[in-house]
Scaffold this motif. Structure first.
Motif, PDB file in Angstrom:
ATOM      1  N   ASP A 214       0.846  -1.187   0.000  1.00 38.22           N
ATOM      2  CA  ASP A 214       0.000   0.000   0.000  1.00 38.22           C
ATOM      3  C   ASP A 214       0.884   1.240   0.000  1.00 38.22           C
ATOM      4  O   ASP A 214       1.978   1.237   0.583  1.00 38.22           O
ATOM      5  CB  ASP A 214      -0.879  -0.012   1.260  1.00 38.22           C
ATOM      6  CG  ASP A 214      -1.859   1.143   1.309  1.00 38.22           C
ATOM      7  OD1 ASP A 214      -2.545   1.372   0.303  1.00 38.22           O
ATOM      8  OD2 ASP A 214      -1.939   1.814   2.357  1.00 38.22           O
ATOM      9  N   ILE A 215       0.417   2.290  -0.666  1.00 33.37           N
ATOM     10  CA  ILE A 215       1.110   3.569  -0.658  1.00 33.37           C
ATOM     11  C   ILE A 215       0.070   4.667  -0.865  1.00 33.37           C
ATOM     12  O   ILE A 215      -0.884   4.486  -1.629  1.00 33.37           O
ATOM     13  CB  ILE A 215       2.211   3.618  -1.738  1.00 33.37           C
ATOM     14  CG1 ILE A 215       3.014   4.924  -1.649  1.00 33.37           C
ATOM     15  CG2 ILE A 215       1.641   3.418  -3.124  1.00 33.37           C
ATOM     16  CD1 ILE A 215       4.243   4.933  -2.536  1.00 33.37           C
ATOM     17  N   TRP A 216       0.234   5.795  -0.165  1.00 31.35           N
ATOM     18  CA  TRP A 216      -0.760   6.863  -0.233  1.00 31.35           C
ATOM     19  C   TRP A 216      -0.097   8.190   0.097  1.00 31.35           C
ATOM     20  O   TRP A 216       0.982   8.242   0.695  1.00 31.35           O
ATOM     21  CB  TRP A 216      -1.911   6.618   0.749  1.00 31.35           C
ATOM     22  CG  TRP A 216      -1.422   6.469   2.162  1.00 31.35           C
ATOM     23  CD1 TRP A 216      -1.011   5.314   2.756  1.00 31.35           C
ATOM     24  CD2 TRP A 216      -1.249   7.511   3.133  1.00 31.35           C
ATOM     25  NE1 TRP A 216      -0.595   5.569   4.042  1.00 31.35           N
ATOM     26  CE2 TRP A 216      -0.729   6.909   4.302  1.00 31.35           C
ATOM     27  CE3 TRP A 216      -1.484   8.882   3.143  1.00 31.35           C
ATOM     28  CZ2 TRP A 216      -0.446   7.637   5.446  1.00 31.35           C
ATOM     29  CZ3 TRP A 216      -1.191   9.616   4.288  1.00 31.35           C
ATOM     30  CH2 TRP A 216      -0.686   8.989   5.427  1.00 31.35           C
ATOM     31  N   SER A 217      -0.752   9.269  -0.269  1.00 33.38           N
ATOM     32  CA  SER A 217      -0.275  10.600   0.078  1.00 33.38           C
ATOM     33  C   SER A 217      -1.441  11.573   0.069  1.00 33.38           C
ATOM     34  O   SER A 217      -2.370  11.441  -0.734  1.00 33.38           O
ATOM     35  CB  SER A 217       0.801  11.079  -0.899  1.00 33.38           C
ATOM     36  OG  SER A 217       1.234  12.387  -0.555  1.00 33.38           O
ATOM     37  N   ALA A 223       3.751  12.817  -1.819  1.00 36.42           N
ATOM     38  CA  ALA A 223       3.939  11.797  -2.853  1.00 36.42           C
ATOM     39  C   ALA A 223       5.392  11.753  -3.307  1.00 36.42           C
ATOM     40  O   ALA A 223       5.981  10.676  -3.469  1.00 36.42           O
ATOM     41  CB  ALA A 223       3.014  12.069  -4.035  1.00 36.42           C
ATOM     42  N   GLU A 224       5.980  12.921  -3.520  1.00 41.94           N
ATOM     43  CA  GLU A 224       7.382  12.963  -3.952  1.00 41.94           C
ATOM     44  C   GLU A 224       8.305  12.424  -2.869  1.00 41.94           C
ATOM     45  O   GLU A 224       9.256  11.697  -3.153  1.00 41.94           O
ATOM     46  CB  GLU A 224       7.797  14.388  -4.313  1.00 41.94           C
ATOM     47  CG  GLU A 224       9.231  14.452  -4.807  1.00 41.94           C
ATOM     48  CD  GLU A 224       9.606  15.806  -5.354  1.00 41.94           C
ATOM     49  OE1 GLU A 224      10.804  16.020  -5.582  1.00 41.94           O
ATOM     50  OE2 GLU A 224       8.700  16.637  -5.564  1.00 41.94           O
ATOM     51  N   ALA A 249      -0.285   8.262  -8.264  1.00 43.19           N
ATOM     52  CA  ALA A 249      -0.385   7.920  -9.686  1.00 43.19           C
ATOM     53  C   ALA A 249       0.086   9.073 -10.569  1.00 43.19           C
ATOM     54  O   ALA A 249       0.749   8.857 -11.594  1.00 43.19           O
ATOM     55  CB  ALA A 249      -1.824   7.537 -10.027  1.00 43.19           C
ATOM     56  N   ALA A 250      -0.243  10.302 -10.164  1.00 44.59           N
ATOM     57  CA  ALA A 250       0.173  11.466 -10.956  1.00 44.59           C
ATOM     58  C   ALA A 250       1.689  11.590 -11.006  1.00 44.59           C
ATOM     59  O   ALA A 250       2.273  11.843 -12.070  1.00 44.59           O
ATOM     60  CB  ALA A 250      -0.444  12.732 -10.372  1.00 44.59           C
ATOM     61  N   LEU A 251       2.366  11.379  -9.869  1.00 48.23           N
ATOM     62  CA  LEU A 251       3.820  11.492  -9.847  1.00 48.23           C
ATOM     63  C   LEU A 251       4.474  10.339 -10.593  1.00 48.23           C
ATOM     64  O   LEU A 251       5.476  10.538 -11.296  1.00 48.23           O
ATOM     65  CB  LEU A 251       4.328  11.545  -8.406  1.00 48.23           C
ATOM     66  CG  LEU A 251       5.835  11.718  -8.230  1.00 48.23           C
ATOM     67  CD1 LEU A 251       6.341  12.927  -9.006  1.00 48.23           C
ATOM     68  CD2 LEU A 251       6.190  11.844  -6.755  1.00 48.23           C
ATOM     69  N   LEU A 252       3.917   9.129 -10.485  1.00 47.50           N
ATOM     70  CA  LEU A 252       4.449   8.002 -11.247  1.00 47.50           C
ATOM     71  C   LEU A 252       4.418   8.309 -12.743  1.00 47.50           C
ATOM     72  O   LEU A 252       5.364   8.002 -13.475  1.00 47.50           O
ATOM     73  CB  LEU A 252       3.654   6.729 -10.948  1.00 47.50           C
ATOM     74  CG  LEU A 252       3.920   6.078  -9.584  1.00 47.50           C
ATOM     75  CD1 LEU A 252       2.923   4.947  -9.339  1.00 47.50           C
ATOM     76  CD2 LEU A 252       5.341   5.547  -9.490  1.00 47.50           C
ATOM     77  N   ILE A 257       6.565   6.202 -15.294  1.00 43.48           N
ATOM     78  CA  ILE A 257       6.083   4.882 -14.874  1.00 43.48           C
ATOM     79  C   ILE A 257       4.572   4.862 -15.085  1.00 43.48           C
ATOM     80  O   ILE A 257       3.819   5.490 -14.336  1.00 43.48           O
ATOM     81  CB  ILE A 257       6.428   4.595 -13.403  1.00 43.48           C
ATOM     82  CG1 ILE A 257       7.942   4.676 -13.188  1.00 43.48           C
ATOM     83  CG2 ILE A 257       5.921   3.218 -12.997  1.00 43.48           C
ATOM     84  CD1 ILE A 257       8.365   4.475 -11.752  1.00 43.48           C
ATOM     85  N   ASN A 258       4.132   4.171 -16.100  1.00 42.77           N
ATOM     86  CA  ASN A 258       2.719   4.131 -16.465  1.00 42.77           C
ATOM     87  C   ASN A 258       2.098   2.787 -16.109  1.00 42.77           C
ATOM     88  O   ASN A 258       2.805   1.781 -15.987  1.00 42.77           O
ATOM     89  CB  ASN A 258       2.556   4.404 -17.964  1.00 42.77           C
ATOM     90  CG  ASN A 258       3.060   5.782 -18.344  1.00 42.77           C
ATOM     91  OD1 ASN A 258       2.687   6.774 -17.730  1.00 42.77           O
ATOM     92  ND2 ASN A 258       3.933   5.852 -19.350  1.00 42.77           N
ATOM     93  N   PRO A 259       0.793   2.727 -15.938  1.00 42.27           N
ATOM     94  CA  PRO A 259       0.144   1.464 -15.572  1.00 42.27           C
ATOM     95  C   PRO A 259       0.356   0.378 -16.627  1.00 42.27           C
ATOM     96  O   PRO A 259       0.292   0.644 -17.825  1.00 42.27           O
ATOM     97  CB  PRO A 259      -1.338   1.832 -15.465  1.00 42.27           C
ATOM     98  CG  PRO A 259      -1.368   3.312 -15.304  1.00 42.27           C
ATOM     99  CD  PRO A 259      -0.177   3.833 -16.041  1.00 42.27           C
ATOM    100  N   ASN A 260       0.609  -0.842 -16.162  1.00 39.47           N
ATOM    101  CA  ASN A 260       0.643  -1.994 -17.062  1.00 39.47           C
ATOM    102  C   ASN A 260      -0.773  -2.446 -17.407  1.00 39.47           C
ATOM    103  O   ASN A 260      -0.992  -3.077 -18.441  1.00 39.47           O
ATOM    104  CB  ASN A 260       1.401  -3.148 -16.416  1.00 39.47           C
ATOM    105  CG  ASN A 260       2.824  -2.783 -16.069  1.00 39.47           C
ATOM    106  OD1 ASN A 260       3.063  -2.215 -15.006  1.00 39.47           O
ATOM    107  ND2 ASN A 260       3.773  -3.076 -16.941  1.00 39.47           N
ATOM    108  N   ALA A 261      -1.701  -2.144 -16.522  1.00 41.65           N
ATOM    109  CA  ALA A 261      -3.099  -2.514 -16.743  1.00 41.65           C
ATOM    110  C   ALA A 261      -3.979  -1.519 -16.007  1.00 41.65           C
ATOM    111  O   ALA A 261      -3.577  -0.927 -15.000  1.00 41.65           O
ATOM    112  CB  ALA A 261      -3.373  -3.934 -16.260  1.00 41.65           C
TER     113      ALA A 261
END
Length: 271
Positions: A214-217, A223-224, A249-252, A257-261
């Motif tokens: 899990d990860i959150w901000s 997030a950074e 997700a925005a920082l990724l 780094i984009n979603p694989n799915a």
């Protein structure tokens, strides 16, 4: 002449459930095959209620299933599928209607599920009452970024799991089912980390830096801070399941780094 009937999975053995699972998921978008031991652990972790899960039989063979997990008055479809040889015969709609009837019978208020964006099963879910809630992202990055990037922020600190979830709730993070507190607490040896401001954190199963659960901000700065630390420390490539479109997700995305799915979270309200 085919004889179709529905039952629960209450009396099915682990061997039967594993065989059913692997057979029905043949040809899926990615490998869903489980060993008996993997299936046992997954059923326990997901709190699947076999006495409330549904199987579709054709001529004495299970050709489809729906696995129902329960958390208070909420339910989650932990897996639903039809054997490829029996698809396009209306059985999936029969399966899902029966499962929702069961959920209604045991007085659940809502049932959630997640479906890959491109999966045509999404249309069946909509036809029986499920509505799209939001997009969730699945990340499986093979790249290790930021390892050599200087970072001026404070390191993450280890905190009790209770404090982790308290801070996460105060940040108004809205987790998907597998990121709910009750679900995550079923993992062993949880290790919770948070930034000094208490505005971002990450949760791991086991020692040190993995696997990431899990990860959150609460904001872009958090997030950074949390991502910069993790992406430099993780021994394995980043794997993150069911991440909402949020600060993380925005920082990724900015880091390439984009979603694989992409999955769609869906929900149906029951009477």
């Amino acid at each position: 002449m085919r004889r179709v009937r529905v039952t629960t999975l209450e009396h099915s053995s682990l061997y039967e459930i594993t065989e059913m699972w692997n057979r029905c998921w043949r040809g899926y978008y990615y490998d869903m095959s489980y060993t008996h031991e993997h299936m046992k652990i997954w059923l326990e972790l997901s709190h699947v209620s076999l006495r409330h899960s549904i199987a579709v039989h054709v001529n004495h063979q299970i050709v489809g299933f729906s696995l129902l997990s329960i958390d208070g008055r909420d339910g989650w479809i932990a897996g639903a599928c039809i054997d490829p040889e029996y698809r396009r015969n209306g059985l999936f709609k029969v399966l899902m209607r029966t499962q929702l009837n069961m959920a209604n019978y045991i007085q659940l208020k809502r049932v959630f599920l997640e479906v890959l964006e491109q999966n045509p099963a999404r249309l069946v879910y909509q036809s029986v009452g499920f509505l799209c809630v939001r997009q969730l992202n699945v990340y499986r990055s093979k790249r290790k970024l930021l390892q050599n990037k200087p970072f001026e922020g404070n390191p993450l600190v280890l905190i009790p799991v209770e404090h982790y979830f308290k801070n996460r709730s105060q940040a108004f993070f809205n987790p998907a089912w597998q990121r709910r507190e009750g679900y995550l607490r079923r993992h062993n040896n949880l290790r919770a980390l948070i930034n000094l401001n208490g505005t971002a954190g990450a949760l791991f199963a086991g020692d040190k830096w993995g696997p990431l659960l899990d990860i959150w901000s609460a904001d872009s700065a958090g997030a950074e801070e949390v991502l910069s630390t993790l992406l430099r420390k993780l021994d394995d490539p980043l794997t993150l399941i069911n991440q909402p479109n949020d600060w993380i997700a925005a920082l990724l995305g900015k880091l390439g780094i984009n979603p694989n799915a992409k999955q769609i979270e869906m929900c149906v309200e029951l009477s």
